[in-house]
Design an enzyme around this catalytic site. Sequence first.
Site, PDB file in Angstrom:
ATOM      1  N   ASP A   1       0.806  -1.441  -0.291  1.00  0.00           N
ATOM      2  CA  ASP A   1       0.256  -0.029  -0.046  1.00  0.00           C
ATOM      3  C   ASP A   1       0.879   1.394  -0.214  1.00  0.00           C
ATOM      4  OD1 ASP A   1      -1.934   1.756   0.200  1.00  0.00           O
ATOM      5  OD2 ASP A   1      -2.450   1.429   2.543  1.00  0.00           O
TER       6      ASP A   1
ATOM      7  N   TYR B   1      -0.475   7.946  -2.399  1.00  0.00           N
ATOM      8  CA  TYR B   1      -1.111   7.410  -3.839  1.00  0.00           C
ATOM      9  C   TYR B   1      -1.714   8.624  -4.873  1.00  0.00           C
ATOM     10  CZ  TYR B   1       2.408   3.814  -3.501  1.00  0.00           C
ATOM     11  OH  TYR B   1       3.435   2.623  -3.666  1.00  0.00           O
ATOM     12  N   GLY B   2      -2.964   9.337  -4.006  1.00  0.00           N
ATOM     13  CA  GLY B   2      -4.502   9.160  -4.199  1.00  0.00           C
ATOM     14  C   GLY B   2      -4.662  10.354  -5.629  1.00  0.00           C
TER      15      GLY B   2
ATOM     16  N   CYS C   1      -4.732  -1.770  -1.437  1.00  0.00           N
ATOM     17  CA  CYS C   1      -4.627  -0.526  -1.769  1.00  0.00           C
ATOM     18  C   CYS C   1      -5.815  -0.347  -3.268  1.00  0.00           C
ATOM     19  CB  CYS C   1      -3.383   0.383  -2.065  1.00  0.00           C
ATOM     20  SG  CYS C   1      -3.194   2.152  -2.929  1.00  0.00           S
ATOM     21  N   ASN C   2      -6.866   0.589  -2.625  1.00  0.00           N
ATOM     22  CA  ASN C   2      -8.034   0.155  -3.443  1.00  0.00           C
ATOM     23  C   ASN C   2      -7.282   1.988  -5.007  1.00  0.00           C
ATOM     24  OD1 ASN C   2     -10.661   0.302  -2.658  1.00  0.00           O
ATOM     25  ND2 ASN C   2      -8.769   0.664  -0.895  1.00  0.00           N
ATOM     26  N   THR C   3      -6.245   2.466  -4.588  1.00  0.00           N
ATOM     27  CA  THR C   3      -5.849   3.544  -5.984  1.00  0.00           C
ATOM     28  C   THR C   3      -4.943   2.778  -6.852  1.00  0.00           C
ATOM     29  OG1 THR C   3      -6.455   5.489  -4.322  1.00  0.00           O
ATOM     30  CG2 THR C   3      -5.162   5.348  -6.734  1.00  0.00           C
TER      31      THR C   3
ATOM     32  N   CYS D   1     -10.758   3.030   0.342  1.00  0.00           N
ATOM     33  CA  CYS D   1      -9.309   3.497   0.730  1.00  0.00           C
ATOM     34  C   CYS D   1      -8.787   2.597   2.180  1.00  0.00           C
ATOM     35  CB  CYS D   1      -9.073   5.120   0.787  1.00  0.00           C
ATOM     36  SG  CYS D   1      -7.581   5.195   1.070  1.00  0.00           S
TER      37      CYS D   1
ATOM     38  N   HIS E   1      -6.881   3.130   3.965  1.00  0.00           N
ATOM     39  CA  HIS E   1      -6.578   3.661   4.593  1.00  0.00           C
ATOM     40  C   HIS E   1      -7.745   4.333   5.875  1.00  0.00           C
ATOM     41  CE1 HIS E   1      -3.261   4.976   3.092  1.00  0.00           C
ATOM     42  NE2 HIS E   1      -2.209   5.309   4.243  1.00  0.00           N
TER      43      HIS E   1
HETATM   44  N1  DGL Z   1      -5.350   2.967   1.109  1.00  0.00           N
HETATM   45  C1  DGL Z   1      -4.873   3.751  -0.122  1.00  0.00           C
HETATM   46  C2  DGL Z   1      -6.246   3.417  -1.380  1.00  0.00           C
HETATM   47  O1  DGL Z   1      -7.055   2.263  -1.248  1.00  0.00           O
HETATM   48  C3  DGL Z   1      -4.042   4.880  -1.016  1.00  0.00           C
HETATM   49  C4  DGL Z   1      -4.519   6.144  -0.555  1.00  0.00           C
HETATM   50  C5  DGL Z   1      -3.327   7.052  -0.718  1.00  0.00           C
HETATM   51  O2  DGL Z   1      -2.144   6.294  -0.878  1.00  0.00           O
HETATM   52  O3  DGL Z   1      -3.575   8.136  -1.244  1.00  0.00           O
HETATM   53  O4  DGL Z   1      -6.642   4.269  -2.222  1.00  0.00           O
END
Ligand code: DGL
Length: 238
Positions: free
Chosen positions: A11, A43-44, A74-76, A184, A186
């Site tokens: 992630d 990452y978003g 990580c969804n992104t 997400c 997080h």
């Molecule tokens: N935890 C990540 C997600 O599920 C990353 C979010 C991020 O880094 O902006 O999208």
Amino acid sequence: MSNSGPIGFFDSGVGGTSIWKEVIKLLPSENTIYLADSKNAPYGEKPVEEIIALSKKNNEKLLEMGSKLIVVACNTATTKAIEFLRSNYPVPFLGIEPAIKPAALKTKSGIIGILATKGTLSSALFSRTSELYSANIKRIEVVGNGLVAKIEEGQHNTPEMEVLLRALLKPMLEVKIDYLVLGCSHYPYLLPVLKRIFPEDVTIIDSGEAVARQTQRVLEMNSLFNLSDKIPDHQLYT
Ligand code: DGL
């Protein structure tokens, strides 16, 4: 690829541990390696090429360490990079997507909320899934601007976070959503604050348990369960 090899997770930071902890709860015999790319979080808002390059790097590190299966926690990164990973590496991959389907099936008010990163909400994968399952209900989508950085700093349960969330989630609080989908990995760390903000009859769902069950199915399908009787090992890197 050996059965006793670890399940690899990555992630942008600590968020994916919300998935990792469900996997080790359901599959207590498995070894795991978790990689948090904290240097590059969040990452978003990053462009797709950058997310693919970072995902490639994380993935190669996890494969170098012997991972038999990779969970893109990580969804992104799932929405932007999992197709690339699947077509370039010979291991099974599991990704995470916002749990729109259960929310859309169970909603009584016909209005659900989805909180996710800009990357996830603007992705083709998200549009496909949301069209497929929620074409006839109303979706209130909110980009969680600033949330991941604060969670990475350990500021997930503070009065400032509550103020920020109340402002971001206003469009959901103004209408009667009965399901809130956390899109997400997080965001499960925001649950204590979210439970203070939303009325009790709003159900908050994330993808952790579903991903753990899917991990179990993929291990079974590929005959990859760890059969060793050694105490399992969990390595977390940042
Ligand atoms: N935890 C990540 C997600 O599920 C990353 C979010 C991020 O880094 O902006 O999208």
